[in-house]
Structures are given as structure tokens and as C-alpha cells.
Write an enzyme that holds these catalytic residues in place. Structure first.
Site, PDB file in Angstrom:
ATOM      1  N   CYS A 178      23.991  14.302  33.319  1.00  0.00           N
ATOM      2  CA  CYS A 178      23.039  13.190  33.430  1.00  0.00           C
ATOM      3  C   CYS A 178      22.973  12.682  34.867  1.00  0.00           C
ATOM      4  CB  CYS A 178      23.468  12.048  32.502  1.00  0.00           C
ATOM      5  SG  CYS A 178      22.448  10.571  32.702  1.00  0.00           S
TER       6      CYS A 178
ATOM      7  N   HIS B 111      19.118  10.098  28.536  1.00  0.00           N
ATOM      8  CA  HIS B 111      20.272  10.473  27.720  1.00  0.00           C
ATOM      9  C   HIS B 111      20.776   9.299  26.898  1.00  0.00           C
ATOM     10  CE1 HIS B 111      20.384  13.714  30.779  1.00  0.00           C
ATOM     11  NE2 HIS B 111      20.796  14.431  29.740  1.00  0.00           N
TER      12      HIS B 111
ATOM     13  N   SER C  72      24.533  20.132  40.703  1.00  0.00           N
ATOM     14  CA  SER C  72      25.248  19.272  39.757  1.00  0.00           C
ATOM     15  C   SER C  72      26.749  19.511  39.712  1.00  0.00           C
ATOM     16  CB  SER C  72      24.674  19.475  38.352  1.00  0.00           C
ATOM     17  OG  SER C  72      23.307  19.170  38.359  1.00  0.00           O
TER      18      SER C  72
END
Lengths: 363, 633
Positions: free
Chosen positions: B382, B369, B326
Site C-alpha cells: 500500500c 486498501h 516497492s
């Protein structure tokens, strides 16, 4: 001694012997002066030269015919001494060839050389003027073979080897029947391989193999030959200078005051000195042979011939070691190498030759 | 009577003739000897004279001491100490077996090891003394010296040996030294006066600054005797040029804290000055003990290290690349802002999944989310937001901005080898796999998955670029001097091509990550930290499962990348924990411990002593002199 005898005294030979003895002292000094442990060697060698010169005069003053009369006694004493050594000899450098007399170590085989010359000479002189047949030859071979065999068992191959030419040359000069010669040659050819397997020790084989191929083992047996050749070669024409040889001063040369003394001369005095020394040895050998030629009778002839051969051959073997022509066998250079027995015996031998020469015109 | 006389006369003539033959033979033999003598002494005299002088004249090396390595506050990281080695003169050896037995007993070694060392040195020139045993105790050295007469072929040599007083500390940055190999000698990459047995740098700083650290050996001429003992000094041919000292940018205190925090983890951590690229701390874990390599015979140590499944020799900072997970969302966010496909306020709805190209892509949060803008998308990491942004950007744009942030290419750090990592493009796939790029792959890349590989060092450099407002720095370990570093810091070029607005938006989002998102474990009391966590999926089995419940080998890798303080950054970093599970729980706490130390250093200042290393060593060990070699001892 009568004046006539003194008149035919071989002064040049005697002088050459004295000069060589002087060179011996100088070279031993050069080889040892840096090593405090060896500082007494020059004086001791000088002492033995003195003893040898006295022995020389004694050999000179008694008519060699009288000396030859003692041959059976001397021969028996020599063989007994060698047998004694087999059991009680003192071992130095792996050879039981040394007799301890008080504080001195005597090497009887050096004196056996003189006795053998007397023995061979006396025996051949006593036989008729014919070529040697089987009977006399066999007797000679047994007479000479006994001490040689005893010296071989010490084991001292080098000294034994210098005795063989004495016999061979005497036989050659006396003459030998062709048939006998051929058979002897065959026996010798057969004996050598057998000796290689059964008699020679490993280190001796190694030395001989190294002689054939010097690079075989540059650290072991080849080291001495290599360092000796370097010492000799580095002398050049005029040498590195007396007392300035690096090979000897920095201990690269083995046994430099004894067997390898010639390399010290060659290194420090160059071809000028070493060549002269070789010339000196040739001169002394030739004077002995001349004495043999001019001798009054057969006895004198064979005595001078015997010593001349022994001296010449031993010199050749030692010098040959130095220049790589002969395997390292560990025999001294007569008159030059440090060692009392060799010095005294050699000077006695010269006494014998001078004796023969001096009495050549006397009847 | 006449017959008798006649016979005698004939005998006399015959024997005289034969005596002449003997005479001629002797003359011939002696003449041959004279000829040989002439050949040896006059014709080949020069050769033998050279051999004789080679016998006695030796050129003996005067060692040059390797330069010391210090930290940015001049504290010693690497120096030299004295060690006793047993050397053997193979020219003087007499009884090899007896010698081997003597040494094996005295040094408590296996005789076979000694025999093998003699065997290994066989190709080296015979006059060169070989090292039989190294770093023996003073007592053993004295025993050998005392038996000089018995074992003249042995000598004790005093050698300066590389010493790493802090052991494993920054082992991968410093590297290690070892005996130069045959291949290295042939490579031409090392000084050409080095010979077998000399010590050279093998990895790390020791290797990359080898030329300066090595210095250059001097030489002196001596006269030796047949046993190789020096009998006379002739003179110094060439004085040694000692190696130059190096000052690193590493701060020993910070380094220590980083290594303590990394202890027990497998991974890497790098902390940089974001303005200059100075590496303040850098650790790869597990580390190795460099003192083990500072010897000639490291075989046992080697084998142990090489067979270790955790690969302690691997420099995970710059020689290993991993999926960025991420953390790559920052790259995609930056690219999207710069390409204007979104603004900071563009919202995307996350229902927990997205259907793109008829394929269902999941968010890590099953419930979704809801509607998120860039900041929240980064704070909460997200996936759906970045699937959509990635789809809009396309792979070429993502790859291009990744490059601008320094990913997928070597950083240029002053270590010799560096992994480039990999930023995939359609062209790359075509060339290496012979297959076209599938649009679906872009969606994976957008959240840092797929065939994407970066080194922790590249990530730290990216963090520096984000911190300084878009400028690429070159990470480096060796301090360049006040002026150069200051000039670097004041250089303002927005090479990465990001606007201040873009940078500000990303910074806000990264602060949010630490304040209220996945990176809370890195929060500091009074300093605002900007960061981004990453969890690189290592195996499909690990998806959506708590790390603790998985076997170690298939757990996810954890990342934490960022800088602090957020508003005026002074330090940028990347922490990577192999199989560490979630980056927020494993990597972020490591970063926090180092940052705490960085912003609140202990009261007392490090003692700075900017002296030369060599002098230090000589002062500490007065017996080291230029004449200390095996030959003279």
C-alpha cells in the site's frame, strides 16, 4: 732456369703466399666443418691450390718477355670468352660470369685480370719513354675498357672495379699530361650520376646507400655489414678461439667461406690473427711493388706493378667490406676465399711477379 | 744512342719515384685498415662481444599456467587448454608479402588482417616473436611445421589458453582475460614482468584475483642460431611459478538453474548465504561468451558485444543501479519501527490516495486498501500507508536506515569495480543540483521512487541482513575456507541496529507477501519464503497500465527480494528483471525456481575432486611441458 735466376728468387714473397694458402685451408675448415653439405670444400680448395702452384711454376719458368709475346692471342681469347659468356654463361648469384666445364664452374673474369695486366704492361712498355698523350691513352682505354665493359654487363661490378685501378695506376706511373688528366676527371664526374640512374640495379644502389647509412635497413642490406662488424669486433685482441666463433658457427655471417672469410679469422683469432693477416697482405703487395721498382725493364716493371695493384686493391676492397669501410660489392679475398678460379689466377699472377723479380739481373 | 739511354734513365727514375708513391699509398691504406681493426676489435671489442652474445644467447620465457577456478564443490568453472599459435620471427623474415599470401591461404584468413597484425607489433622489440594467428587447427599447425625449411621465420607455439567449459555460465562473476594493454602495463596494477602479448584478467574474478591466478613466468637460457632456432639448452634461470587455483562459493547446479530461469530476461539475480555472505549463484542476463575473449584478436567479438542494445557486457548485478520500487518499503517500515514512529499495529486509512503538502499522491489500487497496519501495508504494497509513514520519518531517517541496510554504498564484494548506488539526502541535492530538498520528494522516496538507486547486489545483501537478524555481511565469490566462513556465520552483531521485535514484524510481513500478497508466484510447497516484490516505475506513461500493453523499453522494472526458510534462513536473494513489468509476475517465479532447487537438490552428490588444476590439465593433455615454447618447437 739458370742458377743465377734461382738465386734472386723472392723466397719471402713465395713463403708468404704459401702461408696465406695454408691459412685459407684452415679458415675454410673452420667455417664449414659443422655443415655436412660443405664438407668437401677444404679438399677442393687444397686441390685448386695445387693446380695454382703448378700454374705458378709454369708462369715462372717461361721468360716474361716470351709470355708478353702471347698477349694479342690471350687478349683475343679473353674477349671472345667474355662475349661467349654473355650468351651462354651460367648464372650464379645473379651474375652470368660462369663457364661450365664438365663438372666445374670456371669464372673467366679472374683470368681476364691476368690477361689485362699483360695487355696494359705490354702496350705501355712498347710506347716510348714519354708521358702518355691522347693517342696512346685512347688506345689503352679501349683495350682495357672492352673487357671491363663486358664484365660489367654480366653484371659483376666488383670484379670490373678491381680492373680499373690496374689501368689507373699504370697510367699514373707512366705519366700523363696534366690537360688530359683534368678532362678525364671531368668525364668521370659526369659519368657517375648517369651510371647511377641507368646502370646500377636496385640492390646495388641499396648496398651503397646502406654503406652510407648502415642503420637504413638492419634486416636487409645492412644485415651483412652489421653481422660482419659484430664478428670482427667480437674477436677482441686474441679472438674467441679457433673453431669457436659464434657468428660463423651459428650462421650469422653470410658467405663465410668465400667473401666473408676474413671475418671468420678476425672473430676466431682476434686482432692478433687478423692484424697479422692484414700485415701479410700488405707485405705481399709491397713485394710486388718492389719487384716493379727493381725490374730490369719497362715490361717487367708494368707487369709487376699491374699485379701488385690488382692484388692490393682487391684485398683492400674485401677487407674494407669486413670492417665497414667499403660497401658490400661481393668480391673474394685473393688467396683466402674459397674458389678455384680466383685461387689459380692469383697464383698465376704471383708467378708473373716472381718471374719478373727473378730475372731482374739477367741480360 | 746516348740520348736514348738518357731518356730511358729519366723514364726509369720517374717511374720508380711514382711506384714509390703507389707504395706509400698502399702502406697508408693498409695502416688505416689496421687502425680500424684495432678500433673495432680492441677498443670497441667489448661492445661487439656483447652484441655477438646477444646474437646467440636468448632468454626464453617458460610460461606459467593461469590458476583454475572451481565451484564450491570443486567442479571446474575455468581451466586451460592447449592451443597452437603461429609465431613469426621478424628478424628472419625475408619476403613479407609471400609469407602473408602463404599464411592467408593456409589459414583461410584475409591477408590484410595479417599485415595489420605485423604492423601493430612494430613497436615491440624485434627479437620478440609475434603471434600472427592463434588457435589454428592441428592440421594447419602440422602444415606449417612441415614447411620449416621454406618458412624458417614461422614457428608453432603451444600455448595454454583460457577455457570456460560452461560458456556463458556465470560469465560476469568469472570475467574474461585478454592481452595486456599498453595502459595496463603502465598502470602498475599488474605484475611488472608482463610484456605486450601476455594474457591478463580483464574483468570479474579473473581481474580481481589476477595476481594469484597469473603466477609468474619462468625463464630459461638457450643458444640460438641465426634463424632463431634453439641449438643448445643452457639451463633454467628461474622456474615458473604457476598461478594458484581458486575455489568459489558459487554452486554450479544452483547457478545453472538461475541462468535457465533468467534466460530470455534482461536483469540480474543473486543468491547469498545470509550468514556468511557467500555468493551461491549470481547471474547477469544477457551474458557474453568468455571464450571469445580468451584470444589475442577479439575485435570482431568485441564490436558485436559492444553494439548489442541489451549490453551483454554490463554486469547488472553490481555495476548497474536501479530504482528499488516497492522493495524499499521494507526499509521505510524497518526505519519507522526502529524510530518508533509506528508500532506493528498502527493503522493508517488508505482511500486510494493521500493529500500531502497540498499535493495528491495516488495508491496503485484506485479504490484504496482501507485501514491497514504494517503487515498488510507490506503484503499489499500500500502506497498511502508509506506516504504517511515517510512523512512522519523524514528523509534523513529514511536515508540513515537505508545505509544501515547497506544501500547506497558498495557492498565490498571481491570484484574490482562496484556501483555505489544512491540514497538521496537534502545535502546531496544541495551539493549536486544546488537546490533545496522539497518535502514532497520524501513522499516519493518513501515508496521507492525519486532519485533513489540501488544495485541488485545491495538488495541481496539487505535481504541477507533481514534474514540473519540485522547483521551486515560482505558478499564474496571466493571461498575463504571452512574456518573463516564458519567464524563469519557465528559472528552475532546487530550492526544494523534493529531489535528482534522489528525483525520479527518485518519477517511476518514478508512471509505474508508470498503467502497471500503480491509475491505468491514464489511460494514453495513445504518451505516458507519471505519476500517483497517491487515494481520500479520507469516512465510516467507506465503508471497504472498493464506491462504487456507497453512497449518493452518503457515497461517497469520488476524486483523480488527475500530469504528462505523464513524462520531459519539459509538463503537470501534479490532478483531484478529489467523492463519486466510487475516484480510479482516476472521476478518472483525466477526466485522460486532457484529456491526449489536449493531446498530439494537431486539425489546424486556432485563429484568432488579437490585436485590441483594444473595437474588436471597436464594429465588430460600430456604434451604440455615446461619446455613448450615457440622457440623450441
Amino acid at each position: 732456369m739458370r742458377p743465377a735466376e734461382l738465386g734472386s728468387f723472392d723466397w719471402p714473397l713465395f713463403l708468404a703466399v704459401l702461408v696465406t694458402c695454408g691459412l685459407s685451408l684452415l679458415t675454410i675448415f673452420s667455417a664449414t666443418f659443422q655443415n655436412p653439405a660443405l664438407s668437401g670444400l677444404v679438399a677442393r680448395q687444397a686441390f685448386w691450390i695445387g693446380v695454382g702452384l703448378v700454374a705458378l711454376l709454369m708462369m715462372l719458368s717461361i721468360d716474361y718477355h716470351t709470355l708478353a709475346g702471347f698477349t694479342p692471342v690471350l687478349y683475343s681469347a679473353a674477349v671472345l670468352a667474355l662475349v661467349y659468356l654473355l650468351f651462354f654463361g651460367r648464372a650464379i648469384a645473379g651474375t652470368r660470369g660462369w663457364l661450365e666445364l664438365g663438372s666445374m664452374n670456371v669464372q673467366p673474369s679472374e683470368f681476364v685480370k691476368i690477361v689485362l695486366i699483360l695487355t696494359v704492361g705490354t702496350y705501355i712498355a712498347a710506347t716510348g719513354g714519354h708521358k702518355l698523350g691522347w693517342g696512346p691513352l685512347a688506345t689503352l682505354m679501349i683495350l682495357a675498357g672492352l673487357p671491363v665493359a663486358l664484365i660489367l654487363t654480366q653484371p659483376d661490378v666488383g670484379t670490373a672495379a678491381t680492373l680499373v685501378p690496374v689501368l689507373l695506376v699504370a697510367v699514373f706511373v707512366a705519366g700523363i699530361q696534366v690537360r688530359v688528366l683534368v678532362i678525364l676527371a671531368l668525364i668521370l664526374a659526369l659519368a657517375l650520376p648517369i651510371a647511377w640512374v641507368t646502370y646500377f640495379k636496385d640492390y646495388q644502389k641499396e648496398r651503397i646507400l646502406t654503406f652510407v647509412d648502415p642503420e637504413r635497413d638492419p634486416q636487409g642490406a645492412g644485415y651483412q655489414v652489421r653481422q660482419s662488424k659484430i664478428a670482427v669486433g667480437s674477436g677482441g685482441l686474441t679472438g674467441q678461439g679457433l673453431f669457436k666463433g659464434t657468428q660463423s658457427k651459428l650462421q650469422f655471417l653470410p658467405a663465410q667461406q668465400t667473401d666473408f672469410i676474413f671475418a671468420v679469422v678476425a672473430e676466431e683469432l682476434g686482432f692478433a690473427g687478423a692484424g697479422m693477416l692484414v700485415g701479410l697482405y700488405l707485405f705481399m703487395t709491397l713485394r710486388c711493388l718492389a719487384a716493379a721498382r727493381l725490374a730490369r725493364d719497362k715490361l717487367g716493371r708494368y707487369l709487376a706493378l699491374g699485379f701488385g695493384t690488382a692484388f692490393g686493391c682487391q684485398s683492400l676492397v674485401n677487407l674494407g667490406m669486413m670492417v665497414g669501410l667499403v660497401p658490400i660489392v661481393g668480391i673474394p679475398l685473393p688467396l683466402m676465399s674459397y674458389g678455384g678460379s680466383s685461387m689459380v689466377a692469383t697464383l698465376m699472377g704471383f708467378g708473373l711477379v716472381l718471374n719478373v723479380n727473378m730475372r731482374r739481373f739477367v741480360n | 744512342m746516348a740520348l736514348r739511354e738518357h731518356l730511358d734513365y729519366a723514364e726509369k727514375v720517374r717511374t720508380q719515384r711514382r711506384t714509390r708513391v703507389v707504395t706509400v699509398l698502399f702502406i697508408a691504406a693498409f695502416t688505416a685498415y689496421l687502425g680500424t681493426l684495432w678500433y673495432l676489435q680492441v677498443i670497441r671489442g667489448e661492445t661487439y662481444r656483447t652484441l655477438a652474445s646477444e646474437n646467440v644467447l636468448r632468454t626464453v620465457e617458460v610460461p606459467a599456467y593461469r590458476g583454475n577456478i572451481r565451484d564450491r564443490h570443486d567442479r571446474i568453472l575455468v581451466s586451460n587448454r592447449l592451443a597452437f599459435n603461429v609465431r613469426m620471427d621478424r628478424e628472419a623474415i625475408r619476403d613479407r608479402e609471400a609469407l602473408t599470401r602463404f599464411l592467408a591461404t593456409l589459414l583461410e584468413m584475409e591477408p590484410d588482417i595479417l599485415r595489420q597484425r605485423i604492423e601493430t607489433a612494430r613497436p615491440r622489440p624485434l627479437e620478440r616473436r609475434i603471434v600472427l594467428a592463434e588457435d589454428v587447427t592441428l592440421k594447419q599447425a602440422v602444415s606449417i611445421e612441415a614447411r620449416q625449411l621454406e618458412w624458417p621465420e614461422l614457428s608453432i607455439e603451444v600455448e595454454a589458453r583460457r577455457s570456460y567449459p560452461h560458456g556463458r555460465m556465470s560469465a560476469h562473476a568469472l570475467g574474461y582475460v585478454g592481452e595486456i594493454s599498453e595502459a595496463e602495463m603502465r598502470s602498475g596494477a599488474f605484475a611488472d614482468n608482463l610484456v605486450g602479448g601476455d594474457i591478463v584478467g580483464k574483468t570479474g574474478i579473473e581481474r580481481s584475483y589476477e595476481a594469484g591466478l597469473q603466477g609468474s613466468k619462468g625463464a630459461r637460457r638457450v643458444r640460438v642460431n641465426s634463424r632463431g632456432r634453439v641449438v643448445e639448452e643452457i639451463g633454467l634461470d628461474r622456474p615458473p611459478r604457476h598461478g594458484t587455483d581458486l575455489r568459489l562459493t558459487i554452486d554450479l547446479d544452483l547457478q545453472r538453474v538461475l541462468e535457465e530461469a533468467m534466460a530470455g530476461h534482461v536483469g540480474a539475480g543473486i543468491f547469498l548465504d545470509p550468514w556468511t555472505g557467500e555468493v551461491l549463484a549470481m547471474a547477469s542476463s544477457p551474458a557474453f561468451e568468455p571464450n571469445l575473449f580468451a584470444r589475442r584478436f577479439p575485435a570482431e567479438a568485441w564490436n558485436k558485444l559492444i553494439s548489442d542494445p541489451l549490453k551483454p557486457l554490463q554486469n547488472r548485478v553490481s555495476l548497474s543501479s536501479y530504482s528499488p520500487g516497492s522493495t524499499f518499503k521494507i526499509v521505510v517500515g524497518a526505519a519507522a519501527l526502529a524510530e518508533k514512529v509506528i508500532t506493528p499495529s498502527t493503522t493508517i486509512f488508505c482511500p486510494g490516495y493521500a493529500i500531502i503538502y497540498k499535493h495528491r499522491f495516488h495508491c496503485w489500487k484506485a479504490g484504496g486498501h482501507g485501514a491497514v497496519a504494517l503487515e498488510d501495508a507490506i503484503v499489499h504494497s500500500c502506497n498511502v500507508y508509506f506516504y504517511q509513514v515517510g512523512k512522519m520519518l523524514g528523509i534523513e531517517a529514511i536515508a540513515s536506515f537505508a545505509r544501515r541496510l547497506g544501500l547506497g554504498e558498495p557492498t565490498g564484494i571481491d570484484l574490482l569495480h562496484e556501483d555505489a548506488g544512491l540514497i538521496p539526502t537534502p545535502r546531496w541535492k544541495e551539493e549536486t543540483r544546488g537546490q533545496p530538498w522539497y518535502a514532497g520528494e520524501t513522499i516519493s522516496v518513501a515508496i521507492g521512487q525519486g532519485p533513489l538507486n540501488v544495485t541488485p547486489l545491495q538488495m541481496a545483501r539487505m535481504a541477507a541482513t533481514l534474514a540473519n537478524g540485522g547483521r551486515q555481511v560482505t558478499p564474496h565469490l571466493v571461498y575463504r575456507g571452512e574456518i573463516a566462513e564458519a567464524a563469519d556465520a557465528s559472528r552475532r552483531r546487530d550492526e544494523a541496529g534493529f531489535t528482534a521485535r522489528t525483525m520479527a514484524a518485518l519477517r511476518r510481513a514478508m512471509v505474508g507477501v508470498v503467502e497471500r500478497g503480491t509475491g505468491k508466484a514464489a511460494r514453495l510447497a513445504d518451505i516458507r519464503v519471505a519476500g517483497k516484490t517491487g515494481t520500479a516505475q520507469y516512465s510516467s506513461r507506465s503508471a497504472g497500465v498493464d506491462a504487456d500493453e507497453l512497449p518493452y523499453a518503457i515497461r517497469d522494472h520488476g524486483w523480488f527480494v527475500g530469504f528462505a526458510p523464513a524462520d531459519s534462513p539459509r538463503i537470501a536473494f534479490a532478483v531484478f528483471i529489467e523492463h519486466g513489468g510487475h516484480g510479482g509476475t516476472t521476478a518472483a517465479p525466477v526466485a522460486r525456481r532457484v529456491l526449489e532447487r536449493f531446498f530439494s537438490p537431486p539425489e546424486e552428490q556432485p563429484a568432488t575432486s579437490p585436485g590441483r588444476g594444473l595437474k588436471d590439465m597436464q594429465a588430460a593433455t600430456p604434451t604440455v611441458g615446461e619446455g613448450s615454447t615457440g622457440a623450441s618447437s
